[in-house]
Write a protein that holds these residues in place. Structure first.
Motif, PDB file in Angstrom:
ATOM      1  N   GLU A  52       0.833  -1.198   0.000  1.00 45.84           N
ATOM      2  CA  GLU A  52       0.000   0.000   0.000  1.00 45.84           C
ATOM      3  C   GLU A  52       0.868   1.248   0.000  1.00 45.84           C
ATOM      4  OE1 GLU A  52      -2.646  -0.165   3.246  1.00 45.84           O
ATOM      5  OE2 GLU A  52      -3.536  -2.087   2.655  1.00 45.84           O
ATOM      6  N   LEU A  53       0.381   2.293  -0.652  1.00 50.94           N
ATOM      7  CA  LEU A  53       1.138   3.529  -0.819  1.00 50.94           C
ATOM      8  C   LEU A  53       1.393   4.222   0.513  1.00 50.94           C
ATOM      9  CD1 LEU A  53       2.372   5.457  -2.861  1.00 50.94           C
ATOM     10  CD2 LEU A  53       0.167   6.623  -3.009  1.00 50.94           C
ATOM     11  N   GLN A  54       0.446   4.182   1.446  1.00 52.12           N
ATOM     12  CA  GLN A  54       0.616   4.849   2.732  1.00 52.12           C
ATOM     13  C   GLN A  54       1.715   4.190   3.557  1.00 52.12           C
ATOM     14  OE1 GLN A  54      -2.950   4.967   5.025  1.00 52.12           O
ATOM     15  NE2 GLN A  54      -2.079   6.278   6.624  1.00 52.12           N
ATOM     16  N   GLU A  55       1.779   2.825   3.524  1.00 50.50           N
ATOM     17  CA  GLU A  55       2.814   2.135   4.260  1.00 50.50           C
ATOM     18  C   GLU A  55       4.185   2.399   3.659  1.00 50.50           C
ATOM     19  OE1 GLU A  55       1.651  -1.893   4.180  1.00 50.50           O
ATOM     20  OE2 GLU A  55       0.001  -1.633   5.614  1.00 50.50           O
ATOM     21  N   ARG A  56       4.267   2.455   2.301  1.00 51.06           N
ATOM     22  CA  ARG A  56       5.538   2.737   1.639  1.00 51.06           C
ATOM     23  C   ARG A  56       6.071   4.107   2.028  1.00 51.06           C
ATOM     24  NH1 ARG A  56       8.119   0.647  -2.768  1.00 51.06           N
ATOM     25  NH2 ARG A  56       7.080  -1.240  -2.050  1.00 51.06           N
ATOM     26  N   GLU A  57       5.160   5.095   2.165  1.00 49.19           N
ATOM     27  CA  GLU A  57       5.606   6.429   2.584  1.00 49.19           C
ATOM     28  C   GLU A  57       6.226   6.389   3.981  1.00 49.19           C
ATOM     29  OE1 GLU A  57       2.461   9.208   2.918  1.00 49.19           O
ATOM     30  OE2 GLU A  57       3.733  10.851   3.589  1.00 49.19           O
ATOM     31  N   LYS A  58       5.582   5.630   4.871  1.00 48.45           N
ATOM     32  CA  LYS A  58       6.103   5.541   6.242  1.00 48.45           C
ATOM     33  C   LYS A  58       7.470   4.857   6.253  1.00 48.45           C
ATOM     34  CE  LYS A  58       4.847   3.862  10.837  1.00 48.45           C
ATOM     35  NZ  LYS A  58       3.812   3.186  11.634  1.00 48.45           N
ATOM     36  N   LEU A  59       7.602   3.787   5.451  1.00 49.16           N
ATOM     37  CA  LEU A  59       8.873   3.078   5.395  1.00 49.16           C
ATOM     38  C   LEU A  59       9.965   3.965   4.818  1.00 49.16           C
ATOM     39  CD1 LEU A  59       7.693  -0.425   4.125  1.00 49.16           C
ATOM     40  CD2 LEU A  59       8.276   0.253   6.456  1.00 49.16           C
ATOM     41  N   LEU A  60       9.667   4.667   3.699  1.00 55.21           N
ATOM     42  CA  LEU A  60      10.672   5.509   3.071  1.00 55.21           C
ATOM     43  C   LEU A  60      11.064   6.684   3.973  1.00 55.21           C
ATOM     44  CD1 LEU A  60       9.439   5.546  -0.627  1.00 55.21           C
ATOM     45  CD2 LEU A  60      11.317   4.259   0.381  1.00 55.21           C
ATOM     46  N   ALA A  61      10.093   7.209   4.742  1.00 52.69           N
ATOM     47  CA  ALA A  61      10.415   8.295   5.677  1.00 52.69           C
ATOM     48  C   ALA A  61      11.372   7.812   6.751  1.00 52.69           C
ATOM     49  CB  ALA A  61       9.131   8.825   6.310  1.00 52.69           C
ATOM     50  N   THR A  62      11.168   6.576   7.218  1.00 59.12           N
ATOM     51  CA  THR A  62      12.085   6.009   8.217  1.00 59.12           C
ATOM     52  C   THR A  62      13.471   5.841   7.638  1.00 59.12           C
ATOM     53  OG1 THR A  62      10.226   4.836   9.234  1.00 59.12           O
ATOM     54  CG2 THR A  62      12.446   4.074   9.785  1.00 59.12           C
ATOM     55  N   VAL A  63      13.554   5.315   6.392  1.00 58.29           N
ATOM     56  CA  VAL A  63      14.846   5.130   5.744  1.00 58.29           C
ATOM     57  C   VAL A  63      15.528   6.474   5.521  1.00 58.29           C
ATOM     58  CG1 VAL A  63      15.965   4.372   3.614  1.00 58.29           C
ATOM     59  CG2 VAL A  63      14.203   2.967   4.678  1.00 58.29           C
ATOM     60  N   PHE A  64      14.759   7.476   5.128  1.00 56.24           N
ATOM     61  CA  PHE A  64      15.306   8.806   4.881  1.00 56.24           C
ATOM     62  C   PHE A  64      16.015   9.357   6.119  1.00 56.24           C
ATOM     63  CE2 PHE A  64      14.873  13.441   4.689  1.00 56.24           C
ATOM     64  CZ  PHE A  64      15.430  13.699   3.446  1.00 56.24           C
ATOM     65  N   GLN A  65      15.456   9.066   7.295  1.00 55.68           N
ATOM     66  CA  GLN A  65      16.057   9.556   8.528  1.00 55.68           C
ATOM     67  C   GLN A  65      17.245   8.713   8.968  1.00 55.68           C
ATOM     68  OE1 GLN A  65      15.357  12.378   9.914  1.00 55.68           O
ATOM     69  NE2 GLN A  65      13.682  12.808   8.487  1.00 55.68           N
ATOM     70  N   LEU A  66      17.301   7.429   8.566  1.00 60.15           N
ATOM     71  CA  LEU A  66      18.369   6.548   9.021  1.00 60.15           C
ATOM     72  C   LEU A  66      19.645   6.691   8.219  1.00 60.15           C
ATOM     73  CD1 LEU A  66      16.472   3.218   9.785  1.00 60.15           C
ATOM     74  CD2 LEU A  66      17.526   4.772  11.420  1.00 60.15           C
ATOM     75  N   VAL A  67      19.588   7.291   7.051  1.00 60.88           N
ATOM     76  CA  VAL A  67      20.787   7.434   6.230  1.00 60.88           C
ATOM     77  C   VAL A  67      21.816   8.268   6.987  1.00 60.88           C
ATOM     78  CG1 VAL A  67      21.711   8.424   4.115  1.00 60.88           C
ATOM     79  CG2 VAL A  67      19.582   7.137   4.067  1.00 60.88           C
ATOM     80  N   PRO A  68      23.067   7.805   7.115  1.00 58.24           N
ATOM     81  CA  PRO A  68      24.048   8.538   7.922  1.00 58.24           C
ATOM     82  C   PRO A  68      24.531   9.826   7.265  1.00 58.24           C
ATOM     83  CG  PRO A  68      25.062   6.632   6.897  1.00 58.24           C
ATOM     84  CD  PRO A  68      23.596   6.513   6.621  1.00 58.24           C
ATOM     85  N   ASP A  69      24.368   9.966   5.943  1.00 61.01           N
ATOM     86  CA  ASP A  69      24.749  11.213   5.296  1.00 61.01           C
ATOM     87  C   ASP A  69      23.637  12.238   5.468  1.00 61.01           C
ATOM     88  OD1 ASP A  69      27.089  10.066   4.545  1.00 61.01           O
ATOM     89  OD2 ASP A  69      26.386   9.521   2.526  1.00 61.01           O
ATOM     90  N   ILE A  70      23.920  13.459   5.040  1.00 58.65           N
ATOM     91  CA  ILE A  70      22.942  14.552   5.099  1.00 58.65           C
ATOM     92  C   ILE A  70      22.151  14.538   3.789  1.00 58.65           C
ATOM     93  CG2 ILE A  70      22.625  17.036   5.360  1.00 58.65           C
ATOM     94  CD1 ILE A  70      25.440  16.995   6.696  1.00 58.65           C
ATOM     95  N   LEU A  71      20.839  14.307   3.878  1.00 57.05           N
ATOM     96  CA  LEU A  71      19.979  14.270   2.709  1.00 57.05           C
ATOM     97  C   LEU A  71      19.067  15.487   2.707  1.00 57.05           C
ATOM     98  CD1 LEU A  71      18.945  10.509   2.519  1.00 57.05           C
ATOM     99  CD2 LEU A  71      20.801  11.668   1.324  1.00 57.05           C
ATOM    100  N   THR A  72      18.956  16.129   1.559  1.00 62.68           N
ATOM    101  CA  THR A  72      18.057  17.281   1.418  1.00 62.68           C
ATOM    102  C   THR A  72      17.278  17.130   0.122  1.00 62.68           C
ATOM    103  OG1 THR A  72      19.739  18.607   0.283  1.00 62.68           O
ATOM    104  CG2 THR A  72      19.624  18.781   2.694  1.00 62.68           C
ATOM    105  N   ILE A  73      16.041  17.611   0.137  1.00 65.83           N
ATOM    106  CA  ILE A  73      15.186  17.625  -1.056  1.00 65.83           C
ATOM    107  C   ILE A  73      14.714  19.061  -1.253  1.00 65.83           C
ATOM    108  CG2 ILE A  73      13.097  16.737  -2.127  1.00 65.83           C
ATOM    109  CD1 ILE A  73      13.359  14.271  -0.375  1.00 65.83           C
ATOM    110  N   THR A  74      14.980  19.608  -2.425  1.00 70.84           N
ATOM    111  CA  THR A  74      14.602  20.995  -2.724  1.00 70.84           C
ATOM    112  C   THR A  74      13.847  21.034  -4.039  1.00 70.84           C
ATOM    113  OG1 THR A  74      16.729  21.370  -3.813  1.00 70.84           O
ATOM    114  CG2 THR A  74      16.566  21.949  -1.474  1.00 70.84           C
ATOM    115  N   ARG A  75      13.073  22.109  -4.219  1.00 71.10           N
ATOM    116  CA  ARG A  75      12.406  22.359  -5.505  1.00 71.10           C
ATOM    117  C   ARG A  75      13.406  22.998  -6.455  1.00 71.10           C
ATOM    118  NH1 ARG A  75       7.794  23.565  -2.241  1.00 71.10           N
ATOM    119  NH2 ARG A  75       6.027  22.233  -2.822  1.00 71.10           N
ATOM    120  N   MET A  76      13.445  22.464  -7.672  1.00 68.90           N
ATOM    121  CA  MET A  76      14.356  23.020  -8.678  1.00 68.90           C
ATOM    122  C   MET A  76      13.953  24.436  -9.062  1.00 68.90           C
ATOM    123  SD  MET A  76      16.881  21.054  -9.512  1.00 68.90           S
ATOM    124  CE  MET A  76      17.330  21.730 -11.112  1.00 68.90           C
TER     125      MET A  76
END
Length: 928
Positions: free
Chosen positions: A360-384
């Protein structure tokens, strides 16, 4: 100004200060900067006190002038403290109190010593004026954009007040100037107080305005977050694919992998199809399977695991170290675990992130949000299009100093992140041209202003008809520092080379450097030149053979072989000729080194010519000494034969003394037991004779027919009591004889048997009781029950007998009373500790050191042979296989501590046992 105006001027100052104080206390009551307004109000309170003292001091009361000056100091201190509190600066109370105390001490000392008023007040008022000037400068420096004019005016008035205090000591003696000064001071005090009130109200208003702005900003940010949440699914789906590390998601109940990202195969060797539906143990990923339950236990306890280090096994079989971070979460009605993995064997950073996702799409969002926070590097998402930050992970704040809530919705230009703005333009150009950027080094400015170096990788992606930019940043300050360190090390190496060159020249031993390939001398130090008499130009660049160093060909071959084989030569003796032709002896040491890609030999030459000559002289003297030694050896052998004969005679004498001491101890023991038996046997005879007389009288009464019931009852009662007493006394005698027999048997032999330690010691105490029973000395026991030993009770009893005899004979000598203690307890290491102590006269250091020596006694010629403690030591350490310790001080008593094994070592044979028994015969009373 006429002098009559002085009281009026002081009164005006008093009224102005009083009104200002009341107004400030009222402002404090309104909770407007309470601490600041309280300090300012207290400052004006002391200013009121100063004006009152000055008004009363017009009558020429010197003490009030002193009080006015002290109040002025307190006014300045509170004014300065309130200003620092107003601007949130730490107030160091102790330095202020110390300065105030020193100024007061100065006023008191100058007042008591009668110094002039000018010199009494000038330093104090100068200090106070300088503090007010500093306070005024504080308002100038701390002004803000909205109310800068008011703060500048307040700072200027305080500055004028400080200048006024500086000239006050100079003009106070002149009534006209003093009146004018008090009038000016009253105006300044009133103006400053009113501006203080206005400043406090303005600051309160600014704080309220700032709080409102923060609330409004937070509302706007929340609205923006809600708007961006609709785009989160597409963005995080892209993140899952773009993250450069390994992500994995598994089901908690069975550990089965549900999903892995594209980097999984690179790290583990297993493809995505090979992984899904299997678990880690089935794939043999864990090099140590015992680590997996440990990690799952941490995860079950804390809900997550961070940087858990373990070893994984690649599909090809090689092992590598990983750091695992994971978290447990619920999606739907089933728990899942998301993992992120880093291969720290080479890169020491995360290269694997394990992620599992639900359909389900809602569960995938929760999983990806968790992974996004666990990455040891600094991740940023910006509008082009706008450059606004859509999201940052949790590593953003430690790097930049800005919180996530503060950053979202802002651009990097607004945050002033780019230390070099042209790098941002280059990054955008490369993204627009190539769609991605890899390992671009840029300079970022943190919130604190510190510039840090980072390496950026990222790519452009589209979601919801809009282009976004995903960037991964990593701090490389440590890498740059490592490179700088490498350059510094190279510089240090050059410096060390210079130092070693200097040490080479300054060495007190001749040193030289030879090129192994060409056999030419590269360098020699000054000591070498002095030793051989050559100039440097005559040596450097020459072959060693040209200087006559190859005269000893065998030594040269031996030197070359050892140097090539072992890379070194140590202490080789050679003969060389210096320039003057004299033949000298040297000790040669050399090392093979590499210098400037050439094989070099560094060697040292130690001149031992004189040493060899001395050794030759010593050898000649040694030969002469050997002749003398032979002669004296013959004399010594004859003396040794005589000494052996004397020793045999002495050993025979020692055996006779031991035998005599043993018989004396047995005689003493028998005499004591006989004395103890005398009492119960005598009592038994008395009872028996009484019963005989009573029986005879009963028979006569029966024969005469005069037997009465009362007479018969009396006889029966007497017989019953007599037989009871007879049995008790005979039982005592029997127990005493039994104990004596057992002790006598034990002490007359060294036979080994099983026994209870408490029973043996108690039997021994019974037999030894006559020695102290009728004396002022006593024996206290603390014997642990149930200690069974397979040992030698005879030597053990002899040891305790010697302890008690020595205590009674030596320890309590010339003492009216004394106490002995005997205790035993079992230790954990299978041994028993027996302690005997007395509170007698003790021993000095000389006696303690020799107490176990044979024939050492303090009663020489008074009945002591000096063998008792030596026999005790031999029995404890030999027959019983234990250890003995002695603790004693003069007038503090003596304590013997024996540590004995429950089962001592076996005696080799009966002859050895008899020898030990012979050496350890009874030696009662032979202590030192």
């Amino acid at each position: 100004m006429p002098p009559s105006f002085l009281p009026a001027a002081i009164s005006s100052s008093l009224i102005a200060s009083l009104l200002t104080m009341l107004v400030l206390f009222y402002v404090q009551h309104l909770n407007v900067h309470v601490r600041t307004t309280r300090c300012w109000a207290l400052a004006y309170a002391f200013l009121v006190l100063r004006s009152a003292c000055n008004l009363l001091a017009v009558t020429h009361a010197p003490l009030l002038v002193l009080a006015a000056d002290m109040s002025m100091l307190a006014y300045v201190c509170f004014l300065w403290a309130g200003t620092r509190i107003f601007y949130g600066v730490t107030v160091h109370v102790m330095p202020v109190m110390l300065g105030f105390a020193l100024a007061v001490m100065w006023l008191l000392m100058t007042f008591l010593t009668g110094a002039t008023l000018f010199w009494r007040t000038l330093p104090v008022y100068s200090l106070a004026g300088c503090m007010l000037i500093a306070t005024g400068l504080t308002f100038w420096r701390m002004k803000n954009d909205r109310h800068s004019l008011g703060y500048l005016a307040l700072g200027a008035l305080i500055f004028l007040k400080g200048v006024h205090l500086l000239d006050f000591p100079l003009l106070r003696e002149y009534a006209g100037f003093a009146s004018l000064g008090f009038a000016i001071g009253a105006f300044l005090d009133l103006a400053i107080g009113m501006l203080f009130m206005v400043a406090a109200l303005l600051r309160q208003q600014e704080d309220a305005h700032r709080i409102n702005e923060n609330l409004l900003q937070e509302i706007q940010e929340r609205q923006q977050v809600e708007r961006m949440s609709k785009e989160r699914n597409a963005l995080f789906e892209k993140v899952f694919q773009m993250v450069p590390d390994v992500l994995a998601i598994c089901r908690e109940k069975d550990g089965c992998y549900l999903d892995v990202n594209r980097h999984w195969e690179t790290v583990t060797g297993y493809s995505r199809d090979e992984t899904l539906g299997r678990y880690s143990l089935e794939m043999n990923l864990w090099a140590d399977p015992g680590k997996r339950p440990e990690m799952l236990a941490i995860l079950a306890r804390d809900g997550e695991v961070n940087n858990y280090e373990t070893i994984y096994r690649h599909k090809l079989g090689h092992e590598y170290h990983v750091l695992i971070s994971g978290t447990r979460f619920d999606a739907g009605s089933e728990p899942y675990i998301a993992y992120a993995m880093q291969d720290v064997t080479t890169l020491r950073q995360v290269e694997k992130l394990q992620v599992r996702a639900e359909r389900e799409l809602q569960e995938r969002e929760k999983l990806l949000a968790t992974v996004f926070q666990l990455v040891p590097d600094i991740l940023t998402i910006t509008r082009m299009g706008t450059g606004q930050y859509i999201d940052v992970n949790r590593n953003w704040e430690p790097m930049s100093g800005y919180t996530r809530d503060y950053v979202i919705g802002r651009t990097s230009n607004e945050l002033n992140l780019w230390a070099k703005p042209e790098q941002r333009d280059e990054l955008i150009a490369r993204i627009n041209r190539d769609g991605e950027v890899r390992d671009m080094q840029v300079s970022f400015r943190r919130r604190t202003g510190l510039v840090t170096q980072c390496r950026i990788s990222g790519s452009k992606f589209e979601a919801g008809n809009e282009a976004y930019l995903l960037l991964s940043s990593r701090n490389i300050d440590s890498e740059i520092a490592a490179e700088a360190t490498r350059l510094q090390v190279e510089s240090l190496l050059r410096e060390n080379e210079h130092k070693y060159s200097t040490l080479f020249q300054l060495s007190p031993i001749p040193l030289g450097l030879v090129d192994v390939k060409t056999d030419r001398i590269v360098e020699v130090n000054d000591v070498w030149l002095k030793e051989f008499g050559y100039a440097r130009d005559e040596v450097v660049g020459q072959l060693t053979s040209a200087l006559g160093f190859d005269d000893q060909l065998e030594k040269r071959k031996e030197f070359d072989l050892a140097l090539l084989r072992d890379k070194k030569v140590d202490q080789m003796e050679i003969h060389l000729k210096p320039k003057d032709g004299a033949r000298l002896i040297f000790v040669l040491s050399a090392r093979l080194i590499t210098m400037h890609n050439k094989r070099m030999c560094i060697f040292s030459l130690l001149n031992v010519t004189r040493q060899v000559e001395v050794e030759h002289e010593i050898r000649e003297m040694t030969a002469q000494l050997e002749e003398r030694v032979k002669s004296r050896t013959q004399n010594l052998q004859q003396a040794n034969a005589e000494l052996a004969s004397a020793m045999a005679s002495l050993r025979h004498t020692q055996d006779e003394l031991v035998r005599a001491e043993k018989m004396a101890a047995l005689g003493s023991l028998v005499a004591g037991v006989a004395h103890e038996l005398n009492t119960p046997i005598g009592n038994s005879v008395t009872v028996a004779s009484t019963l005989q007389d009573k029986t005879r009288e009963l028979i006569q009464d029966i024969s005469a027919g005069k037997l009465k019931r009362s007479t018969l009852d009396t006889y029966v009662d007497t017989a019953s009591k007599g037989t009871e007493l007879l049995m008790r006394t005979l039982g005592m005698a029997r127990e005493l004889i039994r104990s004596f027999k057992q002790v006598a048997v034990d002490q007359s032999s060294s036979h080994r048997r099983n026994f209870d330690l408490q029973t043996v010691l108690e039997e021994l105490i019974v037999t030894m009781a006559p020695m102290y029973k009728n004396s002022p000395y006593s024996l206290l026991t603390d014997l642990a029950p149930g200690i069974n030993m397979d040992s030698y009770p005879g030597p053990l009893g002899q040891i305790v007998t010697n302890f008690m005899t020595n205590a009674l004979t030596h320890g309590f000598e010339h003492r009216a009373s004394g106490e002995m203690r005997l205790s035993s307890h079992l230790q954990d290491n299978g041994s028993v500790q027996i302690t005997f102590s007395d509170n007698g006269m003790g021993m000095n250091e000389h006696v303690r050191k020799r107490v176990f020596d044979p024939f050492f006694t303090t009663k020489l010629g008074q009945g002591g042979s000096g063998l008792g403690m030596n026999i005790v030591y031999n029995l404890v350490t030999g027959v019983l296989g234990g250890e003995i310790q002695l603790h004693s001080q003069p007038d503090e008593g003596t304590t013997f501590i024996m540590t004995l094994p429950l089962v001592p070592p076996q005696i080799a044979n009966e002859n050895n046992a008899r020898d030990i028994e012979k050496e350890a015969g009874f030696e009662a009373g032979s202590a030192p």
